[in-house]
Scaffold this motif. Structure first.
Motif, PDB file in Angstrom:
ATOM      1  N   MET A 289       0.878  -1.254   0.054  1.00 28.03           N
ATOM      2  CA  MET A 289      -0.061  -0.129   0.185  1.00 28.03           C
ATOM      3  C   MET A 289       0.894   1.294  -0.247  1.00 28.03           C
ATOM      4  N   LYS A 290       0.750   2.011  -1.130  1.00 26.39           N
ATOM      5  CA  LYS A 290       1.595   3.227  -1.264  1.00 26.39           C
ATOM      6  C   LYS A 290       0.815   4.433  -1.715  1.00 26.39           C
ATOM      7  N   ALA A 291       1.313   5.425  -1.321  1.00 25.19           N
ATOM      8  CA  ALA A 291       0.546   6.771  -2.075  1.00 25.19           C
ATOM      9  C   ALA A 291       1.048   6.861  -3.429  1.00 25.19           C
ATOM     10  N   ILE A 292       0.155   7.269  -4.228  1.00 16.97           N
ATOM     11  CA  ILE A 292       0.427   7.386  -5.451  1.00 16.97           C
ATOM     12  C   ILE A 292       0.046   8.883  -6.059  1.00 16.97           C
ATOM     13  N   LYS A 293       0.881   9.872  -6.256  1.00 15.79           N
ATOM     14  CA  LYS A 293       0.609  11.250  -6.608  1.00 15.79           C
ATOM     15  C   LYS A 293       0.250  11.235  -8.062  1.00 15.79           C
ATOM     16  N   GLY A 294      -0.962  12.214  -8.090  1.00 16.92           N
ATOM     17  CA  GLY A 294      -1.519  12.697  -9.337  1.00 16.92           C
ATOM     18  C   GLY A 294      -1.107  13.750  -9.836  1.00 16.92           C
ATOM     19  N   GLY A 295      -0.130  14.728  -9.206  1.00  9.72           N
ATOM     20  CA  GLY A 295       0.340  16.099  -9.684  1.00  9.72           C
ATOM     21  C   GLY A 295       1.336  16.458  -8.591  1.00  9.72           C
ATOM     22  N   SER A 296       1.775  17.622  -8.928  1.00 10.60           N
ATOM     23  CA  SER A 296       2.762  18.292  -8.152  1.00 10.60           C
ATOM     24  C   SER A 296       2.043  18.726  -6.530  1.00 10.60           C
ATOM     25  N   GLU A 297       2.979  18.887  -5.612  1.00  3.75           N
ATOM     26  CA  GLU A 297       2.874  19.178  -4.219  1.00  3.75           C
ATOM     27  C   GLU A 297       1.679  18.283  -3.597  1.00  3.75           C
ATOM     28  N   GLY A 298       1.707  16.979  -4.198  1.00  8.38           N
ATOM     29  CA  GLY A 298       0.618  16.042  -3.715  1.00  8.38           C
ATOM     30  C   GLY A 298      -0.504  16.164  -3.882  1.00  8.38           C
ATOM     31  N   ALA A 299      -1.073  16.953  -4.837  1.00  8.01           N
ATOM     32  CA  ALA A 299      -2.605  17.192  -5.007  1.00  8.01           C
ATOM     33  C   ALA A 299      -2.990  15.697  -5.641  1.00  8.01           C
TER      34      ALA A 299
END
Length: 854
Positions: A289-299
Motif C-alpha cells: 500500500m503506497k501513496a500515488i501522486k497525481g500532480g505536484s505538491e501532492g495534489a
C-alpha cells in the motif's frame, strides 16, 4: 546478493508439540523472549548466548507484548493475560540458588500474576497505557481495550471499550500450521507524525500522506494511533484508537490467512517514516500500500494497492528499511521493496515505480536457509550488516547474517578478516544446504511411499472391477481375492448362538497394505410383518493391514441366536480403502475433504440358509462335538427336554383323554426333491464314493458352506453312516433329512423306460423349517447343475412324462387357488384359518410330487 548467509545456532529448545505458533521479541538490553508455543517462555541473553530463565505458565502461551520501557511483559494464555516483570523475577531468582550462574532459573508463574481473566485470548498489543486483547468467541472476534494502572504492582485493569467482528468460515481459521497448532491473528499499531520514542517491532510509522489516505483525515488530524488487525480469514481491519465513535472496519482482504503486517521503504531524507505498508498472506499473496501522486505538491494523491504473489506457503515474515524477509519452511527468501525507484517526477514516476515494484514481487532472492518458523525484527550489527534472529522447526535459535554487498556495486578488495568471514559464510551455507537437502529427501521419500501405496490400491481396484465386468473372463474362473465363510453353533451361558467365520483369501500378486477394511453387511432376505415391513441390516467392519499374497484373514461375527427364524441371510462382502491413510495426520489437516473419502470394491455375496443353521445329531467323534463342555451341556439339555416332553404328554393324556393324544402328536409336513443318479455320480465323483450316492448327497448338503467354505457340520467322509439325518433347526424344531434311491419309469409302446434317481425328503412339524430347507436344497442342486458336465438327453420321455403329470396336477389345483383368492377378497364367510389350510394343502401336494432333475 554477493556472498552467502552465515547461520549460527545459539541454542536448542527441542521439537515440541506446540499449541500456538512461536514468537520472538526483544527485551531489555541483550535479552530476548522466546515463545515456542508451549507453556514456557524462555529468556535468552544474546551476549552470553545462553538461556538465563524459563518462565513456566499454567497454560500454553499464545502471544507476548512488552511495555515500551521493557520493564513489563504481558503474556496471554487460554485462561487470561498475565503481567510479569522479568528484571524483578530474575533478580529474585539469582539471589536464592547458589548455582544460578550455571543453569537457567526456573520460574513458575502463578495465578497472582493474572491481570485480565478472559478465555480464548489469541493476540496482545500494548499501545501506551492501553492494553488490547483480541480473543475468539463462538461467533465473532472480540477486541477489548483495557487501561493499564500506573503502578506496576496494581491489578486493577479497567475495561474501556470492546469491538466485535463476526467470524467468516469461508477461509479456515483453525489449524493451518500443522496438527494442533493454531495461527494467531496479527496485531500492530500504525503511527503518524514524528517518531519521538523508540517503538517495538509491532509499532510502525507511516508518512502522513499515506496515513491520511489509508485511515482518513480525522485520524490524521487527531494523530491517533491506528490498530491493524490481520485475521486468519484474510481480512485486514483497522481501528483508530483515539477517535470518538470509531469502529472496526475492513481495509483490505487477502482472501487467505494474514501472516505478517509491517512497513518498509524508508528514504534517507525522511528516516522516521515508511512509505509502504506491507501485508502478506499464508499462500503467498503480498499487498503493498503506497501513496500515488497525481500532480505536484501532492495534489490528487490516492492510495495504491499493488498486489503480487510469491511461492508459498508462507510461515512468517519481517521487514527492514528496504527489504521483506519471509520463510516458507523450506527456504528463507528476500524481496527488495526499494526496486523501481526512478528519477522522474509526477504521475509517470509513480506509474513506473508501481510497475517495477509489482515485477519485483515475482523475483524473490533465496537466502538458502530452511526450516525457519518465526523471525524477530531485523537488526544492524556492529559491522553494518543485517542480522536476523529466527527459530527453526527443530527448535533451534539461529542468528542469520546476511551478506553485506550487492551485485551492482562490484567486488571490492577484501582483507584477511573478510576472507575468513567468507569461509565461515561458505561453511554455514553448506550446512544450511545440507539441512535443506535432508528435508527435501525426506519429503521425496514420503511422496514416493505414498505413490507406491496408491499404485497397489489402483492395481487391486482394477483387478476387482475387471472381474465384475466379465469381459474376457470365463464364468467359473477362480477369483484372486475372494471371501468364503464357515458357520458353527456355540454355547455361552446356556444360550446357543450361530457364529460365522469369514475368510478373506488373497491369491493376487498384490499386498493389501494399511488402510484396507473388510466390510461385511448382513441382512435377511425375507422379513416378518412384525418388523414393520422393513429389512434391517447390520454392518461389521474389520480394519487390517499387510495381507500378503497367499495369506488369509479370518474374522468372526455373530449371526443369530437360537430361536431366530430370519433365515436365509444375505452377506455382502466388500473391501473399503480409506484415502486418509495415504497421508500423515498433519498433512490431513490441509485436506479436510479427503478424510471421509474412500474406495469401495465389492467382493462376494454369500447366503446363509437353513442347511447352514442346522444342528445335526451325529456321533461324538464328529468335530462339532469335540468340545466336551459343549457335548455334555447339549446332552443334558436334550435329556431334560425329553423328560419335559414326556411329562407333558402324560399330563395331557390324563387330563384330556383321546383329545390329548391328538394334540400331543403334531402335524408333520414334508417336501421332496428328486435328482438323477447319473447327475449326482458325475458331480460328486470327486467328493464321495459314487456307489453310495445317498450318503454322499446328504454329506455334501450338510458340509457345503457359504462361498465354498465349510459349515460346522463337516467331518470326515465316514461321519455319515446312514441315509437318514436327525437335526434341530434354528427355531428349535426337529427336522429329518432322508435320501433314498427311487426308480422313475413309464410304459410307452410296450416298452418300459426307467431312470434311477435319488429322492431327498424333508420332514418336520414346522412348516417354516420345511420351506426353508426345501429352498436351501434346491439352491444347492442349482449350484450342482452349474458344475456338472453336460450329458446326452437319453431320458427325454421320462422327463416329458413327469412334465405332463405336473401340468395336469397344476391344472387341477388352479381352480382351488383362484377360489381361495376370491374368498379372501370378497369375504364370503370363509375364515382366514380355512383359507390358510386350503393354501397349505395345495402347497403340500405340489411339494410331494416334484419334478425330476436330470
Amino acid at each position: 546478493m554477493d556472498g552467502r548467509c552465515a547461520v549460527d545456532t545459539w541454542t536448542q529448545f527441542g521439537c515440541t508439540h506446540a499449541s500456538f505458533s512461536p514468537r520472538i521479541t526483544f527485551g531489555l538490553g541483550t535479552d530476548v523472549f522466546i515463545c515456542t508455543g508451549s507453556d514456557e517462555v524462555y529468556v535468552f541473553n544474546t551476549q552470553e548466548r545462553k538461556v538465563t530463565a524459563v518462565l513456566q505458565f499454567p497454560a500454553p502461551v499464545s502471544d507476548l507484548s512488552e511495555r515500551h520501557d521493557k520493564q513489563l511483559l504481558y503474556v496471554s494464555c487460554s485462561s487470561g493475560v498475565y503481567c510479569v516483570s522479568p528484571p524483578l523475577l530474575l533478580s529474585r531468582a539469582q539471589t536464592s540458588p547458589a548455582d544460578a550462574s550455571s543453569r537457567p532459573a526456573d520460574l513458575k508463574i502463578s495465578c497472582e500474576y493474572l491481570v485480565v481473566g478472559e478465555e480464548g485470548v489469541s493476540s496482545l498489543l500494548l499501545v501506551g497505557s492501553v492494553l488490547l486483547i483480541l480473543s475468539q468467541k463462538e461467533t465473532s472476534w472480540l477486541l477489548s481495550l483495557y487501561k493499564t494502572p500506573t503502578q506496576a504492582q496494581s491489578s486493577s485493569y479497567e475495561l474501556l471499550s470492546s469491538f466485535s467482528l463476526p467470524l467468516v468460515s469461508a477461509v479456515a481459521h483453525g489449524d493451518t500450521e500443522g496438527a494442533g497448532m493454531r495461527r494467531r491473528p496479527v496485531l500492530s499499531c500504525v503511527h503518524s507524525g514524528d517518531p519521538s520514542s523508540t517503538l517495538s517491532d509491532s509499532h510502525v510509522h507511516l508518512e502522513p500522506v499515506l496515513f491520511k489516505l489509508l485511515f482518513g483525515i480525522d485520524a490524521a488530524l487527531a494523530k491517533s494511533p491506528v490498530i491493524l488487525c490481520g485475521l486468519p480469514d484474510g481480512r485486514l481491519c483497522f481501528l483508530p484508537l483515539r477517535l470518538p465513535g470509531s469502529r472496526l472496519r475492513v481495509l483490505h482482504s487477502l482472501e487467505q490467512p494474514v501472516v505478517f503486517v509491517g512497513a518498509s521503504v524508508v528514504k534517507e531524507t525522511d528516516p522516521g517514516h515508511a512509505q509502504c505498508l506491507v501485508a502478506m498472506g499464508e499462500q503467498g499473496r503480498v499487498v503493498l500500500m503506497k501513496a500515488i501522486k497525481g500532480g505536484s505538491e501532492g495534489a490528487g494523491s490516492a492510495a495504491g494497492f499493488i498486489e503480487g504473489c510469491v511461492p508459498g506457503p508462507v510461515v512468517c515474515g519481517s521487514v527492514d528499511e528496504h527489504h521483506l524477509y519471509y520463510s516458507t519452511s523450506s527456504d528463507l527468501l528476500l524481496l527488495d521493496l526499494s526496486e523501481g525507484s526512478s528519477g522522474r517526477e509526477g504521475q509517470e514516476r509513480d506509474e513506473e515505480t508501481s510497475s517495477k515494484t509489482a515485477a519485483a514481487l515475482h523475483s524473490p532472492t533465496s537466502l538458502n536457509v530452511c526450516g525457519v518458523m518465526t523471525l524477530a525484527a531485523p537488526e544492524r550489527n556492529t559491522a553494518g550488516g543485517v542480522q536476523l534472529l529466527g527459530l527453526s522447526v527443530r527448535g533451534q535459535l539461529q542468528r542469520i547474517l546476511l551478506p553485506e554487498g550487492r551485485e551492482d556495486v562490484g567486488v571490492s578488495s577484501q582483507t584477511s578478516s573478510h576472507g575468513g568471514r567468507s569461509v565461515r559464510d561458505l561453511l554455514s551455507a553448506i550446512g544450511g544446504v545440507c539441512e535443506r537437502v535432508s528435508a527435501l529427501k525426506t519429503d521425496i521419500k514420503s511422496k514416493n511411499q505414498i505413490l507406491r501405496h496408491l499404485n497397489q490400491v489402483l492395481n487391486v481396484s482394477f483387478l476387482l472391477t475387471a472381474r465384475t465386468k466379465g469381459d474376457g473372463h470365463p464364468p467359473m474362473q477362480e477369483k484372486q481375492i475372494r471371501c468364503r465363510a464357515m458357520t458353527r453353533w456355540s454355547r455361552l451361558l446356556q444360550k446357543d448362538s450361530l457364529n460365522l467365520t469369514c475368510v478373506l483369501d488373497n491369491s493376487s500378486p498384490y499386498v493389501l497394505e494399511q488402510g484396507w477394511t473388510l466390510s461385511v453387511t448382513v441382512f435377511p432376505v425375507s422379513y416378518s410383518p412384525s418388523a414393520g415391513g422393513e429389512s434391517s441390516s447390520t454392518n461389521f467392519a474389520f480394519p487390517f493391514h499387510d495381507l500378503h499374497p497367499g495369506q488369509t484373514l479370518e474374522v468372526s461375527l455373530p449371526l443369530a441366536a437360537a430361536g431366530d427364524t430370519c433365515f436365509p441371510l444375505r452377506l455382502t462382502c466388500s473391501l473399503i480403502f480409506s484415502l486418509s491413510s495415504l497421508l500423515a495426520e498433519e498433512e490431513m489437516m490441509h485436506l479436510p475433504d479427503l478424510q471421509s473419502g474412500c474406495i469401495s470394491l465389492p467382493l462376494d455375496t454369500l447366503t446363509v440358509d437353513w442347511l447352514h443353521a442346522l444342528q445335526v445329531s451325529r456321533p461324538t467323534t464328529h468335530p462339532i462335538y469335540k468340545n466336551t463342555t459343549f457335548q455334555s451341556s447339549n446332552n443334558t439339555t436334550d435329556t431334560v427336554q425329553a423328560f419335559l416332553n414326556s411329562h407333558r404328554t402324560r399330563c395331557i393324556g390324563r387330563g384330556g383323554g383321546g383329545g390329548g393324544e391328538s394334540a400331543a402328536k403334531a402335524e408333520q409336513y414334508s417336501a421332496r426333491i428328486r435328482v438323477s443318479s447319473e447327475l449326482l455320480g458325475d458331480a460328486l465323483v470327486e467328493t464321495s464314493d459314487p456307489q453310495n450316492l445317498c450318503i454322499a448327497l446328504l454329506d455334501w448338503l450338510l458340509s457345503e458352506g457359504p462361498g465354498g467354505g465349510r459349515t460346522g457340520q463337516q467331518g470326515d467322509k465316514s461321519s455319515l453312516s446312514s441315509s437318514v439325518v436327525q437335526a434341530r433347526g434354528p427355531n428349535g424344531d426337529t427336522v429329518k433329512l432322508s435320501a433314498k434311491e427311487v426308480n422313475v419309469g413309464e410304459e410307452s409302446s410296450g416298452k418300459e423306460e426307467s431312470l434311477s434317481t435319488i429322492e431327498v425328503q424333508v420332514d418336520s412339524s414346522s412348516i417354516a423349517a420345511v420351506c426353508g430347507l426345501h429352498h436351501a436344497v434346491l439352491h444347492r442342486i442349482q449350484a450342482l447343475l452349474q458344475r456338472a458336465p453336460e450329458s446326452a438327453a437319453s431320458t427325454k420321455r421320462v422327463q416329458s412324462s413327469g412334465l405332463r403329470r405336473a401340468l395336469q396336477r397344476t391344472e387341477r389345483l388352479l381352480p382351488q387357488i383362484q377360489q381361495s383368492r376370491i374368498s379372501g377378497v370378497f369375504g364370503d364367510g370363509t375364515s382366514t384359518g380355512q383359507m390358510t389350510r386350503s393354501l397349505l394343502a395345495i402347497y403340500q401336494e405340489l411339494r410331494e410330487n416334484p419334478l425330476l432333475i436330470i
